[in-house]
Design a protein around this motif. Structure first.
Motif, PDB file in Angstrom:
ATOM      1  N   GLU A  11      51.251 -42.064 -67.466  1.00 14.03           N
ATOM      2  CA  GLU A  11      51.748 -42.985 -68.466  1.00 14.03           C
ATOM      3  C   GLU A  11      50.684 -44.015 -68.802  1.00 14.03           C
ATOM      4  OE1 GLU A  11      55.263 -44.522 -66.674  1.00 14.03           O
ATOM      5  OE2 GLU A  11      56.329 -42.632 -66.925  1.00 14.03           O
ATOM      6  N   GLY A  12      50.834 -44.652 -69.939  1.00 15.26           N
ATOM      7  CA  GLY A  12      49.945 -45.752 -70.300  1.00 15.26           C
ATOM      8  C   GLY A  12      48.789 -45.310 -71.167  1.00 15.26           C
ATOM      9  N   GLY A  13      48.062 -46.293 -71.634  1.00 10.90           N
ATOM     10  CA  GLY A  13      46.937 -46.037 -72.535  1.00 10.90           C
ATOM     11  C   GLY A  13      45.627 -45.910 -71.808  1.00 10.90           C
ATOM     12  N   ALA A  14      44.549 -46.132 -72.541  1.00  9.18           N
ATOM     13  CA  ALA A  14      43.206 -45.960 -71.987  1.00  9.18           C
ATOM     14  C   ALA A  14      42.530 -47.303 -71.773  1.00  9.18           C
ATOM     15  CB  ALA A  14      42.379 -45.080 -72.914  1.00  9.18           C
ATOM     16  N   GLU A  15      43.318 -48.342 -71.397  1.00 11.42           N
ATOM     17  CA  GLU A  15      42.726 -49.660 -71.246  1.00 11.42           C
ATOM     18  C   GLU A  15      41.827 -49.777 -70.023  1.00 11.42           C
ATOM     19  OE1 GLU A  15      46.748 -49.825 -69.284  1.00 11.42           O
ATOM     20  OE2 GLU A  15      46.018 -49.137 -71.211  1.00 11.42           O
ATOM     21  N   ARG A  16      41.973 -48.881 -69.042  1.00 12.37           N
ATOM     22  CA  ARG A  16      41.117 -48.876 -67.858  1.00 12.37           C
ATOM     23  C   ARG A  16      40.325 -47.571 -67.840  1.00 12.37           C
ATOM     24  NH1 ARG A  16      45.370 -50.265 -63.313  1.00 12.37           N
ATOM     25  NH2 ARG A  16      46.468 -51.859 -64.438  1.00 12.37           N
ATOM     26  N   PRO A  17      39.115 -47.610 -67.264  1.00 10.90           N
ATOM     27  CA  PRO A  17      38.284 -46.397 -67.264  1.00 10.90           C
ATOM     28  C   PRO A  17      38.939 -45.196 -66.604  1.00 10.90           C
ATOM     29  CG  PRO A  17      37.050 -48.286 -66.418  1.00 10.90           C
ATOM     30  CD  PRO A  17      38.458 -48.743 -66.641  1.00 10.90           C
ATOM     31  N   GLY A  18      39.713 -45.388 -65.535  1.00 11.97           N
ATOM     32  CA  GLY A  18      40.328 -44.279 -64.824  1.00 11.97           C
ATOM     33  C   GLY A  18      41.422 -43.581 -65.598  1.00 11.97           C
ATOM     34  N   ARG A  19      41.946 -44.237 -66.618  1.00 13.48           N
ATOM     35  CA  ARG A  19      43.069 -43.666 -67.355  1.00 13.48           C
ATOM     36  C   ARG A  19      42.699 -42.387 -68.092  1.00 13.48           C
ATOM     37  NH1 ARG A  19      48.015 -46.942 -67.458  1.00 13.48           N
ATOM     38  NH2 ARG A  19      47.514 -48.365 -65.781  1.00 13.48           N
ATOM     39  N   ALA A  20      41.455 -42.213 -68.475  1.00 12.77           N
ATOM     40  CA  ALA A  20      41.065 -40.997 -69.197  1.00 12.77           C
ATOM     41  C   ALA A  20      41.123 -39.770 -68.295  1.00 12.77           C
ATOM     42  CB  ALA A  20      39.667 -41.157 -69.779  1.00 12.77           C
ATOM     43  N   HIS A  21      40.918 -39.961 -67.012  1.00 10.91           N
ATOM     44  CA  HIS A  21      40.907 -38.848 -66.063  1.00 10.91           C
ATOM     45  C   HIS A  21      42.317 -38.603 -65.547  1.00 10.91           C
ATOM     46  CE1 HIS A  21      36.578 -38.132 -65.799  1.00 10.91           C
ATOM     47  NE2 HIS A  21      36.510 -39.393 -66.156  1.00 10.91           N
ATOM     48  N   LEU A  29      44.835 -29.853 -63.933  1.00  7.55           N
ATOM     49  CA  LEU A  29      43.385 -30.010 -64.074  1.00  7.55           C
ATOM     50  C   LEU A  29      43.133 -31.309 -64.810  1.00  7.55           C
ATOM     51  CD1 LEU A  29      42.321 -26.400 -65.113  1.00  7.55           C
ATOM     52  CD2 LEU A  29      42.272 -27.428 -62.826  1.00  7.55           C
ATOM     53  N   CYS A  30      41.975 -31.922 -64.575  1.00  6.93           N
ATOM     54  CA  CYS A  30      41.624 -33.167 -65.249  1.00  6.93           C
ATOM     55  C   CYS A  30      41.433 -32.897 -66.733  1.00  6.93           C
ATOM     56  CB  CYS A  30      40.349 -33.753 -64.648  1.00  6.93           C
ATOM     57  SG  CYS A  30      39.782 -35.241 -65.483  1.00  6.93           S
ATOM     58  N   TRP A  37      42.703 -31.903 -60.449  1.00 15.96           N
ATOM     59  CA  TRP A  37      43.027 -33.323 -60.455  1.00 15.96           C
ATOM     60  C   TRP A  37      43.741 -33.663 -59.165  1.00 15.96           C
ATOM     61  CZ3 TRP A  37      46.828 -36.890 -59.900  1.00 15.96           C
ATOM     62  CH2 TRP A  37      46.532 -38.172 -60.336  1.00 15.96           C
ATOM     63  N   PRO A  38      43.431 -34.800 -58.520  1.00 11.77           N
ATOM     64  CA  PRO A  38      42.526 -35.829 -58.981  1.00 11.77           C
ATOM     65  C   PRO A  38      41.069 -35.414 -58.796  1.00 11.77           C
ATOM     66  CG  PRO A  38      43.563 -36.503 -56.920  1.00 11.77           C
ATOM     67  CD  PRO A  38      44.176 -35.202 -57.319  1.00 11.77           C
ATOM     68  N   CYS A  39      40.338 -35.512 -59.883  1.00  8.53           N
ATOM     69  CA  CYS A  39      38.922 -35.144 -59.887  1.00  8.53           C
ATOM     70  C   CYS A  39      38.111 -36.223 -59.170  1.00  8.53           C
ATOM     71  CB  CYS A  39      38.441 -34.985 -61.322  1.00  8.53           C
ATOM     72  SG  CYS A  39      38.573 -36.503 -62.294  1.00  8.53           S
ATOM     73  N   ALA A  88      45.476 -32.311 -48.935  1.00 10.11           N
ATOM     74  CA  ALA A  88      44.094 -32.809 -48.887  1.00 10.11           C
ATOM     75  C   ALA A  88      43.630 -33.226 -50.279  1.00 10.11           C
ATOM     76  CB  ALA A  88      43.178 -31.740 -48.305  1.00 10.11           C
ATOM     77  N   ARG A  89      43.987 -32.462 -51.276  1.00 15.28           N
ATOM     78  CA  ARG A  89      43.578 -32.741 -52.655  1.00 15.28           C
ATOM     79  C   ARG A  89      44.195 -34.027 -53.188  1.00 15.28           C
ATOM     80  NH1 ARG A  89      45.039 -28.459 -57.471  1.00 15.28           N
ATOM     81  NH2 ARG A  89      45.011 -29.933 -59.209  1.00 15.28           N
ATOM     82  N   PHE A  90      45.472 -34.262 -52.927  1.00 11.66           N
ATOM     83  CA  PHE A  90      46.168 -35.408 -53.500  1.00 11.66           C
ATOM     84  C   PHE A  90      46.156 -36.646 -52.614  1.00 11.66           C
ATOM     85  CE2 PHE A  90      47.623 -32.206 -56.352  1.00 11.66           C
ATOM     86  CZ  PHE A  90      47.858 -32.887 -57.538  1.00 11.66           C
ATOM     87  N   LEU A  91      46.223 -36.479 -51.308  1.00 10.79           N
ATOM     88  CA  LEU A  91      46.391 -37.637 -50.432  1.00 10.79           C
ATOM     89  C   LEU A  91      45.361 -37.752 -49.316  1.00 10.79           C
ATOM     90  CD1 LEU A  91      50.243 -37.316 -50.266  1.00 10.79           C
ATOM     91  CD2 LEU A  91      48.999 -39.220 -51.292  1.00 10.79           C
TER      92      LEU A  91
END
Length: 113
Positions: A11-21, A29-30, A37-39, A88-91
């Motif tokens: 959710e949310g916009g692209a106001e932070r750099p991490g939001r695009a990923h 997938l990213c 993902w998470p990449c 391992a991938r997510f947490l």
């Protein structure tokens, strides 16, 4: 989480750099890198986005982990996603990464993750 509901990180916009990923569901997938993902970029940026609330990040990732297990199982039930690999991938990377970010930012560890 109800079927089809977006995870908090989607959710949310692209106001932070991490939001695009963000993850492309249902394949998880990213959207930028095309890798699982998470990449690497998301794993680097998400802890920075949650410095004041690492427990919230852990909860978001746990919710994403559960959603990814469901989505990927529905796409390929035989053999289905490997739970240990998905954990391992997510947490699995989270606590070590948060420790690094805290040391670099001079923070303390007392946030419950």
């Amino acid at each position: 989480m109800a079927a089809g509901r977006r995870t908090p990180r989607e959710e949310g916009g692209a106001e932070r750099p991490g939001r695009a990923h963000l993850p492309q569901r249902p394949i998880w997938l990213c959207r930028v890198c095309g890798t699982d993902w998470p990449c690497l970029a998301a794993r680097s940026l998400l802890p920075l986005d949650h410095l004041r609330n690492p427990a919230g990040l852990a909860a978001d990732l746990a919710e994403a982990f559960a959603a990814a297990m469901r989505d990927l199982y529905l796409l390929n039930p035989d053999p289905g996603p490997d739970p240990a690999r998905m954990y391992a991938r997510f947490l699995g990377w989270l606590t070590p990464r948060l420790d690094i970010v805290r040391r670099r930012n001079g923070g303390s560890r007392g946030h419950g993750v």
